[in-house]
Design a protein around this motif. Structure first.
Motif, PDB file in Angstrom:
ATOM      1  N   CYS A  12     -15.942 -30.808  -9.071  1.00  0.00           N
ATOM      2  CA  CYS A  12     -16.011 -31.952  -9.987  1.00  0.00           C
ATOM      3  C   CYS A  12     -15.651 -31.519 -11.411  1.00  0.00           C
ATOM      4  O   CYS A  12     -16.337 -31.858 -12.365  1.00  0.00           O
ATOM      5  N   LEU A  17     -12.358 -34.899 -10.751  1.00  0.00           N
ATOM      6  CA  LEU A  17     -12.746 -36.212 -11.278  1.00  0.00           C
ATOM      7  C   LEU A  17     -11.537 -37.135 -11.406  1.00  0.00           C
ATOM      8  O   LEU A  17     -11.609 -38.322 -11.056  1.00  0.00           O
ATOM      9  N   ARG A 112     -17.762 -37.163 -20.115  1.00  0.00           N
ATOM     10  CA  ARG A 112     -18.618 -38.359 -20.158  1.00  0.00           C
ATOM     11  C   ARG A 112     -17.779 -39.618 -19.904  1.00  0.00           C
ATOM     12  O   ARG A 112     -18.172 -40.494 -19.136  1.00  0.00           O
ATOM     13  N   LEU A 115     -16.715 -39.821 -16.295  1.00  0.00           N
ATOM     14  CA  LEU A 115     -17.847 -40.154 -15.427  1.00  0.00           C
ATOM     15  C   LEU A 115     -18.167 -41.647 -15.474  1.00  0.00           C
ATOM     16  O   LEU A 115     -18.614 -42.216 -14.481  1.00  0.00           O
ATOM     17  N   THR A 118     -16.290 -43.121 -12.792  1.00  0.00           N
ATOM     18  CA  THR A 118     -16.768 -42.872 -11.415  1.00  0.00           C
ATOM     19  C   THR A 118     -17.864 -43.873 -11.046  1.00  0.00           C
ATOM     20  O   THR A 118     -17.938 -44.317  -9.914  1.00  0.00           O
TER      21      THR A 118
END
Ligand SMILES: Cc1cc2nc3c(=O)[nH]c(=O)nc-3n(C[C@H](O)[C@H](O)[C@H](O)COP(=O)(O)OP(=O)(O)OC[C@H]3O[C@@H](n4cnc5c(N)ncnc54)[C@H](O)[C@@H]3O)c2cc1C
Length: 432
Positions: A12, A17, A112, A115, A118
């Motif tokens: 990751c 990612l 950040r 994410l 995600t």
């Protein structure tokens, strides 16, 4: 929600990612396995060129990234002594950065922002999951806990020291050091005032290069309050190998650049400056990124780790993700996955290899000792930089490239047309 394929991603980091985002956005189910129990990006700043930010735009996260990023409005190439050679580096050339921006950002902020994507796409990220084995035929992976996960396809995004690469090749394949060390100094800029030599570096967002014998320095502002100063320096092969950043003495850094621009020395003197250093690695170019089962492929640094002299490592990982996303946004049946991964590799491998070689050229150009070659380089810069390399690098649209390649592939294979002499015939040419 019904999904198309189930994809497992090992690692990751930025590559894992990015690919997770690219694939989940086009309706695939993605599970990411990360060995660490906490997500973190090692290092401070990162530059992302338009070929990378164009992909962030595609995946719908650029707006979030731009909340934390800076767009350099200027830049400068200097000799190591501090003479300005060019005020027009490509990072601020509107012809190159208008369509997609060139940005600098703190790595933690980039992580950040990715994410946040995600969560939007319901990507499952499983921390503390160390992948030990891969069964390419199923395909499935086994964690250190012995848990087994099976899916339609597996991506090996586990970085330059990739275990996946070793499993694919059938032998360990550690990265090697070409003898370069990186020193990074984080300089807090709050106390840099107008009378300070480094005021210019603080007052506007810019990318600055200094080029000298054996290496180069690059500096830019991140999070508005810290100058990220990085020296890439050829030390030769004899030094101690350092995996990851280690605290270093500011005086050691100073000794490497003793006769360089006084601004750099003033920066080191700023209260609160912190220096780290580590060894840079690259990998041998693997012959193939895919397993012959057609259900597994390497991406990111695991496939093509390079030196940072063109700031292209993560950008290349984003291009991998862009091409995968482009292909898998079209109709790819489960039985076509081996073809899709083959097309992916055919698009990506030659370009990643070109970028690696151009990175090594750039490293040499940056590090010229005083002499005729350095004079030629400086004269070229003074005459106005030639941006052909950056046009080639930055105008590339990886998602479009992936879509085009898959469309061409399906067109030429629709009627059972076979490649001739290694060259795929078009439908038209075969009818003739
Ligand atoms: C000094 C320096 C400056 C750089 N500057 C730039 C720049 O300005 N611009 C740019 O584009 N690039 C830059 N790069 C390159 C960029 O940082 C890398 O290319 C990028 O971070 C690679 O991402 P990755 O996800 O492939 O690998 P990694 O970041 O190494 O991520 C791999 C992940 O896999 C996990 N993992 C490993 N093994 C396993 C396992 N068995 N099971 C589960 N998880 C596992 C790891 O914990 C890690 O989280 C720079 C690099 C350096 C060294």
């Amino acid at each position: 929600m019904a999904y198309k394929c189930h994809v497992l991603v090992v690692g990751c980091g930025l590559s894992g990612l990015a690919s997770a985002l690219a694939l989940a956005q086009t309706g695939h189910r993605v599970t990411v396995f990360e060995r660490s129990s906490k997500l973190q990006e090692i290092g401070a700043g990162i530059q992302l060129s338009p070929n990378a930010t164009r992909m962030l735009q595609h995946w719908g996260v650029l707006e979030e990234v731009l909340k934390y990023a800076d767009r350099p409005e200027a830049g400068t190439f200097r000799s190591y002594r501090g003479d300005v050679l060019s005020q027009s580096p490509p990072v601020s050339d509107p012809r190159l950065v208008n369509m997609a921006p060139y940005i600098v950002i703190h790595r933690a902020d980039l992580l950040r922002a990715l994410l946040s994507g995600t969560r939007k796409h319901k990507i499952e990220v499983r921390l503390g999951s160390d992948v030990k084995e891969i069964d390419f035929s199923k395909p499935s992976l086994r964690l250190s806990t012995s848990e087994v996960h099976e899916a339609d396809v597996i991506l090996g995004a586990d970085g330059e020291r990739s275990r996946c690469r070793g499993i694919l090749l059938g032998h360990t394949d550690p990265p090697y050091s070409p003898g370069d060390i990186v020193y990074r100094i984080s300089v807090p800029v709050a106390d840099i005032t107008e009378d300070h030599l480094a005021w210019d570096l603080k007052k506007r967002s810019s990318v600055n290069f200094w080029m000298g014998s054996g290496g180069h320095v690059v500096s830019y502002l991140i999070q508005h309050d810290m100058l990220n100063v990085v020296l890439v320096y050829a030390e030769g092969g004899s030094g101690k190998v350092m995996y990851g950043p280690q605290r270093a003495d500011l005086e050691e850094f100073r000794s490497k650049i003793s006769d360089w621009d006084p601004v750099l020395h003033e920066l080191i003197n700023v209260e609160g400056s912190v220096c780290t250093k580590w060894t840079l690695f690259q990998i041998h170019e693997p012959n193939q990124w895919r397993h012959e089962s057609g259900r597994f492929v390497l991406i990111g640094d695991a496939a093509h780790a390079i030196l940072p002299c063109l700031a292209q490592g993560a950008a290349q990982a984003f291009e991998d993700a862009g091409v995968l996303g482009g292909i898998f946004s079209l109709s790819v049946g489960r039985d076509q996955i081996p073809d899709a991964l083959r097309v992916f590799e055919e698009v990506r491998k030659p370009r990643a290899s070109d970028v690696r070689h151009r990175t090594l050229d750039q490293k040499a150009i940056f590090a010229l000792a005083d002499g005729p070659d350095q004079e030629k380089r400086d004269a070229k810069l003074r005459a106005g930089a030639d941006h052909e390399l950056f046009k080639w690098l930055w105008e590339y649209d990886a998602a479009e490239s992936g879509r085009e390649a898959w469309k061409n592939f399906t067109k030429t294979h629709e009627y059972g047309i076979k490649p001739h002499n290694g060259i795929e015939g078009t439908r038209e040419s075969s009818i003739l």
